[in-house]
Design a protein around this motif. Structure first.
Motif, mmCIF file in Angstrom:
data_model
loop_
_atom_site.group_PDB
_atom_site.id
_atom_site.type_symbol
_atom_site.label_atom_id
_atom_site.label_comp_id
_atom_site.label_asym_id
_atom_site.label_seq_id
_atom_site.Cartn_x
_atom_site.Cartn_y
_atom_site.Cartn_z
ATOM 1 N N ALA A 53 0.836 -1.203 0.000
ATOM 2 C CA ALA A 53 0.000 0.000 0.000
ATOM 3 C C ALA A 53 0.866 1.247 0.000
ATOM 4 O O ALA A 53 0.473 2.293 -0.480
ATOM 5 N N ALA A 54 2.096 1.117 0.522
ATOM 6 C CA ALA A 54 3.017 2.252 0.537
ATOM 7 C C ALA A 54 3.734 2.332 -0.801
ATOM 8 O O ALA A 54 4.943 2.493 -0.885
ATOM 9 N N ALA A 55 2.973 2.238 -1.865
ATOM 10 C CA ALA A 55 3.551 2.175 -3.205
ATOM 11 C C ALA A 55 4.121 3.509 -3.649
ATOM 12 O O ALA A 55 4.769 3.593 -4.684
ATOM 13 N N ASN A 56 3.879 4.571 -2.880
ATOM 14 C CA ASN A 56 4.446 5.859 -3.238
ATOM 15 C C ASN A 56 5.966 5.803 -3.232
ATOM 16 O O ASN A 56 6.617 6.599 -3.903
ATOM 17 N N GLY A 57 6.530 4.862 -2.480
ATOM 18 C CA GLY A 57 7.977 4.738 -2.426
ATOM 19 C C GLY A 57 8.532 3.769 -3.451
ATOM 20 O O GLY A 57 9.724 3.501 -3.442
ATOM 21 N N THR A 58 7.686 3.246 -4.329
ATOM 22 C CA THR A 58 8.121 2.282 -5.331
ATOM 23 C C THR A 58 8.159 2.954 -6.696
ATOM 24 O O THR A 58 7.170 3.558 -7.119
ATOM 25 N N LEU A 117 9.345 -0.465 -11.305
ATOM 26 C CA LEU A 117 9.379 -1.610 -10.398
ATOM 27 C C LEU A 117 7.965 -2.036 -10.027
ATOM 28 O O LEU A 117 7.662 -3.240 -9.973
ATOM 29 N N ALA A 118 7.085 -1.067 -9.771
ATOM 30 C CA ALA A 118 5.701 -1.403 -9.442
ATOM 31 C C ALA A 118 5.046 -2.189 -10.576
ATOM 32 O O ALA A 118 4.332 -3.170 -10.334
ATOM 33 N N GLU A 119 5.306 -1.779 -11.808
ATOM 34 C CA GLU A 119 4.734 -2.489 -12.951
ATOM 35 C C GLU A 119 5.329 -3.881 -13.084
ATOM 36 O O GLU A 119 4.627 -4.841 -13.402
#
Length: 303
Positions: free
Chosen positions: A189-194, A198-200
Motif C-alpha cells: 500500500a506504501a507504493a508511493n515509495g516504489t 518496479l511497481a509495474e
C-alpha cells in the motif's frame, strides 16, 4: 515479496531459456569476463512469489569474482510456463527440476563454466526446494546455501497470511487477488515509495505466475516438516545466510538450524527476508567467501 534493487541486466548477463531434460526455464546467466579466472557455476533458486530478478543485484559481483551465476524462474514462475495442475508443483517435482537445471548447466559448461559441479543456493521457499534436491541426489552439487529459509514450516503469523492468500486464489482471479493484496498489505500500500517501473514489474510478475504453482507451494510453506537431521548427514559444505530480521522464519531458529547442520552462518547487517535484494553487495561478499572456502575444504575435484 522480494523487490529487486533494479531491473536492468548488467553487461555480463544475458536472458534466455535454459534447455534441460525437464523442459525449458527462463534464466539470467552472468559469466566472468575474459580476464577473470573462472571459479565455478552457481544456480540461484527464488522463493514464493519470486523470480530470477530477485538475484539481479548479485549477478555482476559474482561474475566479477569468477563465478558463472545463473538465476532461474522455476516451473510456473514468471517467465517459465507451467501447467494448470497443482500436482505439477509437488516439492519432489520442483526438486527434480533443480537437478535437471544443475545437470544442464554442468553439461553445458565450457572452459569458462568449469563443469565440475554446481554451487546451489535457494532463497526462502527455494531453500526448501533446494534442500529436497540435495537430499534426492547431492552428486551434482559442490555446496548448498540456504538463504532466509528455516528447518520446517513458516511462522504462525505467516501461515495465517498464506492461508488467506490460498483462500483468495480459490475465489478470485490473479488480478483480483493482486488488487486485494494492494489494499491489505501495508508494504504494498506504501507504493508511493516504489518506482513506477518496479511497481509495474511486480504486478506483471504476479500476473504471469501460475496460480496453481502458488497454491501448491503455499501449502508446502505451511506443511513443511523438519529434515535437518537428513540434510546434516549429506557430506556437502553448507551455508545458512539471512538478514537480521525475518518475517517468515525467526532468525534465532534459522541460527539453530545452522548449528545443527554444522553450517557456515552469515547474518547480513541491515537486511530482512531478502538480503539478496536488500543488501546485494554484502550478500555477494559473504557468498563468495563461503564458496572459496568450500572449494578449499571440499577439494577442486568434487565430492
Amino acid at each position: 515479496m522480494s523487490r529487486p534493487p533494479f531491473l536492468t541486466l548488467p553487461p555480463c548477463a544475458t536472458a534466455y531459456r535454459l534447455t534441460t531434460a525437464r523442459g525449458e526455464f527462463a534464466v539470467h546467466d552472468a559469466r566472468p569476463g575474459a580476464a577473470v579466472t573462472p571459479l565455478g557455476t552457481v544456480l540461484l533458486v527464488p522463493g514464493f512469489t519470486g523470480s530470477k530478478e530477485d538475484f539481479i543485484g548479485l549477478l555482476e559481483p559474482l561474475a566479477a569474482a569468477g563465478y558463472r551465476a545463473v538465476a532461474v524462474d522455476g516451473r510456473g514462475q514468471h517467465e517459465t510456463p507451467g501447467p494448470r495442475d497443482e500436482t505439477a508443483y509437488a516439492q519432489d517435482e520442483l526438486a527434480r527440476d533443480v537437478l535437471a537445471q544443475a545437470a544442464a548447466l554442468d553439461e553445458g559448461a565450457d572452459g569458462r563454466g568449469v563443469g565440475r559441479g554446481v554451487h546451489l543456493l535457494g532463497h526462502s521457499l527455494g531453500g526448501l526446494i533446494t534442500r529436497a534436491a540435495v537430499l534426492a541426489d547431492p552428486a551434482p552439487f559442490r555446496s548448498l546455501t540456504v538463504m532466509s529459509s528455516g528447518a520446517a514450516s513458516i511462522s504462525a503469523s505467516q501461515q495465517a497470511r498464506t492461508r488467506q492468500l490460498l483462500q483468495a486464489l480459490t475465489v478470485l482471479d490473479m488480478e483480483g487477488v493482486w488488487q486485494e493484496m494492494q489494499r491489505q498489505d501495508a508494504e504494498n500500500a506504501a507504493a508511493n515509495g516504489t518506482a513506477p517501473a518496479l511497481a509495474e514489474f511486480l504486478r506483471r510478475r504476479w500476473m504471469t505466475t501460475v496460480p496453481e504453482q502458488l497454491m501448491a507451494t503455499g501449502r508446502q510453506l505451511i506443511e513443511e516438516i523438519d529434515r535437518t537431521v537428513e540434510l546434516a548427514a549429506v557430506a556437502l559444505p553448507k551455508h545458512v545466510i539471512s538478514g537480521e530480521l525475518d518475517y517468515a522464519w525467526p532468525v534465532p531458529r534459522i541460527t539453530e538450524m545452522a548449528l545443527a547442520l554444522s553450517a557456515h552462518r552469515t547474518i547480513v547487517a541491515g537486511a530482512g527476508h531478502s538480503p539478496n535484494a536488500e543488501r546485494p553487495a554484502a550478500t555477494a561478499e559473504a557468498l563468495i567467501g563461503f564458496w572459496r572456502t568450500a572449494e578449499t575444504v571440499h577439494g577442486a575435484d568434487g565430492p
